[in-house]
Scaffold this active site. Structure first.
Site, mmCIF file in Angstrom:
data_model
loop_
_atom_site.group_PDB
_atom_site.id
_atom_site.type_symbol
_atom_site.label_atom_id
_atom_site.label_comp_id
_atom_site.label_asym_id
_atom_site.label_seq_id
_atom_site.Cartn_x
_atom_site.Cartn_y
_atom_site.Cartn_z
ATOM 1 N N SER A 8 1.040 -1.149 0.096
ATOM 2 C CA SER A 8 -0.073 0.181 0.010
ATOM 3 C C SER A 8 0.825 1.257 0.203
ATOM 4 O O SER A 8 1.734 1.319 0.904
ATOM 5 C CB SER A 8 -0.856 0.090 1.363
ATOM 6 O OG SER A 8 -1.397 1.344 1.493
ATOM 7 N N HIS A 31 -1.120 -1.521 -4.152
ATOM 8 C CA HIS A 31 -2.440 -1.009 -3.640
ATOM 9 C C HIS A 31 -2.648 0.592 -3.533
ATOM 10 O O HIS A 31 -1.683 1.049 -2.766
ATOM 11 C CB HIS A 31 -2.452 -1.955 -2.233
ATOM 12 C CG HIS A 31 -3.921 -1.809 -1.572
ATOM 13 N ND1 HIS A 31 -4.778 -2.628 -1.756
ATOM 14 C CD2 HIS A 31 -4.169 -0.821 -0.528
ATOM 15 C CE1 HIS A 31 -5.942 -2.160 -1.081
ATOM 16 N NE2 HIS A 31 -5.615 -1.395 -0.156
ATOM 17 N N ASP A 33 -4.738 3.370 -2.045
ATOM 18 C CA ASP A 33 -5.918 3.951 -0.941
ATOM 19 C C ASP A 33 -6.456 5.134 -1.434
ATOM 20 O O ASP A 33 -5.900 6.270 -1.040
ATOM 21 C CB ASP A 33 -5.181 3.709 0.433
ATOM 22 C CG ASP A 33 -5.352 2.351 0.895
ATOM 23 O OD1 ASP A 33 -5.969 1.306 0.574
ATOM 24 O OD2 ASP A 33 -4.013 1.978 1.271
ATOM 25 N N MET A 35 -9.243 7.934 -0.279
ATOM 26 C CA MET A 35 -10.210 8.012 0.938
ATOM 27 C C MET A 35 -10.848 9.551 0.455
ATOM 28 O O MET A 35 -9.896 10.219 0.101
ATOM 29 C CB MET A 35 -9.362 8.213 2.086
ATOM 30 C CG MET A 35 -8.850 6.938 2.448
ATOM 31 S SD MET A 35 -7.709 7.013 3.983
ATOM 32 C CE MET A 35 -6.740 5.410 3.981
ATOM 33 N N HIS A 64 -8.388 0.623 -4.009
ATOM 34 C CA HIS A 64 -9.377 0.333 -2.849
ATOM 35 C C HIS A 64 -9.876 1.617 -2.764
ATOM 36 O O HIS A 64 -9.344 2.535 -2.070
ATOM 37 C CB HIS A 64 -8.521 0.025 -1.782
ATOM 38 C CG HIS A 64 -9.197 -0.312 -0.430
ATOM 39 N ND1 HIS A 64 -8.597 -0.230 0.788
ATOM 40 C CD2 HIS A 64 -10.621 -0.140 -0.333
ATOM 41 C CE1 HIS A 64 -9.555 -0.619 1.710
ATOM 42 N NE2 HIS A 64 -10.753 -0.537 1.194
ATOM 43 N N MET A 66 -12.304 3.877 -0.562
ATOM 44 C CA MET A 66 -12.893 4.008 0.353
ATOM 45 C C MET A 66 -13.855 5.186 0.436
ATOM 46 O O MET A 66 -13.308 6.340 0.941
ATOM 47 C CB MET A 66 -11.905 4.111 1.715
ATOM 48 C CG MET A 66 -11.435 2.847 2.007
ATOM 49 S SD MET A 66 -9.939 2.921 2.936
ATOM 50 C CE MET A 66 -8.821 3.040 1.692
ATOM 51 N N MET A 135 -11.250 -6.439 5.104
ATOM 52 C CA MET A 135 -10.692 -5.728 5.729
ATOM 53 C C MET A 135 -10.233 -6.285 7.363
ATOM 54 O O MET A 135 -11.166 -6.712 8.046
ATOM 55 C CB MET A 135 -11.276 -4.396 6.139
ATOM 56 C CG MET A 135 -11.643 -3.710 4.874
ATOM 57 S SD MET A 135 -10.165 -2.868 4.215
ATOM 58 C CE MET A 135 -9.253 -2.112 5.531
ATOM 59 N N PHE A 141 -6.836 4.418 8.133
ATOM 60 C CA PHE A 141 -5.621 4.842 8.270
ATOM 61 C C PHE A 141 -4.676 3.568 8.259
ATOM 62 O O PHE A 141 -5.197 2.525 8.523
ATOM 63 C CB PHE A 141 -5.579 5.170 10.045
ATOM 64 C CG PHE A 141 -6.526 6.253 10.189
ATOM 65 C CD1 PHE A 141 -5.795 7.587 10.122
ATOM 66 C CD2 PHE A 141 -7.697 6.131 10.754
ATOM 67 C CE1 PHE A 141 -6.979 8.587 10.313
ATOM 68 C CE2 PHE A 141 -8.799 7.389 10.794
ATOM 69 C CZ PHE A 141 -8.000 8.580 10.423
ATOM 70 N N GLY A 143 -1.172 1.550 9.540
ATOM 71 C CA GLY A 143 -0.309 1.455 10.787
ATOM 72 C C GLY A 143 -1.146 0.851 12.034
ATOM 73 O O GLY A 143 -0.598 1.071 13.131
ATOM 74 N N ASP A 169 -6.237 -6.528 4.259
ATOM 75 C CA ASP A 169 -5.902 -5.341 4.402
ATOM 76 C C ASP A 169 -5.668 -4.899 5.804
ATOM 77 O O ASP A 169 -7.109 -4.687 6.292
ATOM 78 C CB ASP A 169 -6.728 -4.449 3.352
ATOM 79 C CG ASP A 169 -6.012 -2.872 3.228
ATOM 80 O OD1 ASP A 169 -5.173 -2.805 3.689
ATOM 81 O OD2 ASP A 169 -6.739 -2.043 2.625
ATOM 82 N N GLY A 170 -4.842 -4.589 6.296
ATOM 83 C CA GLY A 170 -4.695 -3.836 7.784
ATOM 84 C C GLY A 170 -3.726 -4.626 8.642
ATOM 85 O O GLY A 170 -4.150 -5.841 8.730
ATOM 86 N N GLY A 191 1.155 -1.903 4.186
ATOM 87 C CA GLY A 191 1.758 -0.793 3.913
ATOM 88 C C GLY A 191 3.097 -0.431 4.891
ATOM 89 O O GLY A 191 4.093 -0.458 4.190
HETATM 90 C C1 DX5 Z 1 -6.510 1.472 5.678
HETATM 91 C C2 DX5 Z 1 -6.079 0.945 4.344
HETATM 92 C C3 DX5 Z 1 -4.799 0.129 4.172
HETATM 93 C C4 DX5 Z 1 -3.648 0.555 4.791
HETATM 94 C C5 DX5 Z 1 -3.009 -0.647 5.223
HETATM 95 O O1 DX5 Z 1 -7.538 1.810 5.673
HETATM 96 O O2 DX5 Z 1 -6.990 0.506 3.302
HETATM 97 O O3 DX5 Z 1 -4.602 -0.054 2.780
HETATM 98 O O4 DX5 Z 1 -2.795 1.390 3.977
HETATM 99 O O5 DX5 Z 1 -1.720 0.022 6.121
HETATM 100 P P1 DX5 Z 1 -0.769 -1.181 6.982
HETATM 101 O O6 DX5 Z 1 -0.523 -2.208 6.329
HETATM 102 O O7 DX5 Z 1 0.097 -0.197 7.554
HETATM 103 O O8 DX5 Z 1 -1.923 -1.478 8.279
HETATM 104 ZN ZN ZN Z 2 -6.246 -0.524 1.583
#
Ligand code: DX5
Ligand code: ZN
Length: 217
Positions: A8, A31, A33, A35, A64, A66, A135, A141, A143, A169-170, A191
């Protein structure tokens, strides 16, 4: 089932995106993201950035969304160079209609579900989808910590359609990737684990090896 890693770029340095993409050029997917500050409490990037990085990157784009109104924007992202377009089951609009629109644009369609959304919401669409995203954190977010409580949904979807791609993811790292792979996931977004590591290419291959070591199918 082929195991795929999808770093990501949310965790990358946006001031040096081209360099960051070169550091992960061995990955299976990228990937991205998106938002909107409405579906999730955060704003990231939009179609113009996707279009710009498409010119300097040959790895397929896993976008992705969101966002609250995916149907309104899928065409922009298709034009910008998305290869897979994933939207949330919890967003507005009819799931089937948005899936058909993505496919009519020649792109692969995927649906994402948040941690508290049951798998039953996506089961009626499995034959039309390339991928389901389960998810493993609340979206919004990077991390955050991996939620193992979402694993039974992966098992349920895998049983319902053994050959579909299931993405997580996450909070994916070299340890949690094994838990998700054991449940039946085969596409892994990471990510922070990739971009905050010293050598992103090494981290990608470790994630892949660890996932493959748990291969269920
Ligand atoms: C969260 C995102 C993820 C995010 C994952 O809403 O959809 O793709 O970047 O980050 P890590 O791998 O750091 O949890
Ligand atoms: Zn994502």
């Amino acid at each position: 089932m082929e195991m795929k890693i999808s770093p990501s770029i949310l965790a990358s340095d946006y001031a040096n995106l081209q360099d960051e993409l070169e550091r992960i050029s061995t990955s299976d997917l990228i990937h991205i993201d998106v938002m909107d500050g409405h579906f999730v409490p955060n704003i990231s990037i939009g179609a113009p950035v996707v279009e710009a990085i498409k010119r300097v990157c040959n790895v397929p784009f896993d976008v992705h969304l969101m966002i609250s109104e995916p149907l309104k924007y899928v065409e922009d992202f298709a034009r910008a160079g998305a290869d897979i377009i994933c939207f949330h089951a919890e967003s507005e609009g009819d799931i089937g209609e948005t899936v058909r629109k993505i496919k009519s644009l020649g792109k692969k369609a995927a649906v994402a579900i948040k941690p508290n959304t049951p798998a039953s919401v996506v089961l009626p669409y499995l034959d039309e989808l390339s991928m389901v995203l389960v998810m493993t954190v609340e979206p919004g977010f990077g991390g955050q910590s991996f939620m193992e409580s979402t694993m039974p949904k992966i098992e349920e979807i895998r049983r319902a359609k053994p050959d579909i791609d299931i993405e997580v993811d996450g909070g994916i790292n070299p340890e949690t990737v094994k838990i998700a792979a054991r449940a039946g996931a085969n596409v892994f977004v990471a990510g922070s684990a990739v971009f905050k590591s010293e050598n992103p290419a090494d981290t990608i291959s470790i994630l892949k090896q660890n996932a493959q070591s748990q291969r269920a199918l």
